[in-house]
Design a protein around this motif. Structure first.
Motif, PDB file in Angstrom:
ATOM      1  N   ARG A 107      49.085  49.867 -28.398  1.00  0.00           N
ATOM      2  CA  ARG A 107      48.479  48.542 -28.248  1.00  0.00           C
ATOM      3  C   ARG A 107      49.364  47.553 -27.475  1.00  0.00           C
ATOM      4  O   ARG A 107      48.946  46.426 -27.234  1.00  0.00           O
ATOM      5  CB  ARG A 107      48.160  47.953 -29.617  1.00  0.00           C
ATOM      6  N   ARG A 159      49.795  38.042 -31.887  1.00  0.00           N
ATOM      7  CA  ARG A 159      49.094  39.276 -32.239  1.00  0.00           C
ATOM      8  C   ARG A 159      49.018  39.461 -33.765  1.00  0.00           C
ATOM      9  O   ARG A 159      47.970  39.751 -34.316  1.00  0.00           O
ATOM     10  CB  ARG A 159      49.786  40.468 -31.592  1.00  0.00           C
ATOM     11  N   ASP A 162      47.960  45.369 -24.832  1.00  0.00           N
ATOM     12  CA  ASP A 162      47.041  44.332 -25.303  1.00  0.00           C
ATOM     13  C   ASP A 162      47.731  42.997 -25.562  1.00  0.00           C
ATOM     14  O   ASP A 162      47.098  41.949 -25.468  1.00  0.00           O
ATOM     15  CB  ASP A 162      46.350  44.756 -26.612  1.00  0.00           C
ATOM     16  N   TRP A 163      49.015  43.023 -25.927  1.00  0.00           N
ATOM     17  CA  TRP A 163      49.657  41.769 -26.322  1.00  0.00           C
ATOM     18  C   TRP A 163      50.978  41.463 -25.633  1.00  0.00           C
ATOM     19  O   TRP A 163      51.489  40.353 -25.765  1.00  0.00           O
ATOM     20  CB  TRP A 163      49.826  41.687 -27.842  1.00  0.00           C
TER      21      TRP A 163
END
Length: 146
Positions: A27, A141, A30-31
């Motif tokens: 992930r 996040r 994503d952040w």
């Protein structure tokens, strides 16, 4: 001689929730602004990442690197460079400490040595920007609950 740069932030979540985001390498794109791809290459017997390939794009520095991770207890992870196109060395640590009513103080320390010549103060400024962006992204996040 390499000097390290570090910074801390308080996140309104339990250490386990913060570490769950830190350890979810898939992930990262994503952040984190700089990580474009993340691939776990090797895991330990507990399923935690031991080696991770990261494709980075931090403006002036674009790199394809492999990092080796060491997990110390439930609240600390450190990494060191295995291979890179742009870096001679990279060592980092996330250290989590319970803070206040259910919060976590996260300290991120980073030491980077690039293969291209760079003034020490410019390198430390770049390290500081990387750390501050990573901590802000991590806080957002974790606290968003995603």
């Amino acid at each position: 001689m390499a000097e390290h740069t570090s910074s801390s932030i308080t996140i309104e979540a339990a250490p386990a929730d913060v570490m769950a985001v830190i350890s979810d390498f898939a992930r990262y794109p994503d952040w984190t602004g700089e990580v474009k791809e993340a691939e776990v290459l090797k895991t330990d017997e507990q399923g935690r990442a031991e080696q991770v390939r990261l494709v980075m794009d931090a403006g002036a520095i674009k790199d394809d690197q492999v990092l080796a991770y060491t997990w110390t207890g439930e609240n600390e992870v450190s990494w060191t460079l295995v291979k890179s196109q742009m870096l001679r060395s990279l060592d980092g640590t996330y250290l989590l400490k319970p803070a206040g009513a259910g919060g976590t103080e996260v300290t991120y320390a980073l030491t980077v040595d690039v293969k291209i010549p760079m003034l020490g103060m410019i390198k430390r400024k770049a390290e500081k920007v990387i750390i501050d962006r990573a901590l802000a992204g991590l806080k957002k996040r974790v606290e968003s609950g995603k």
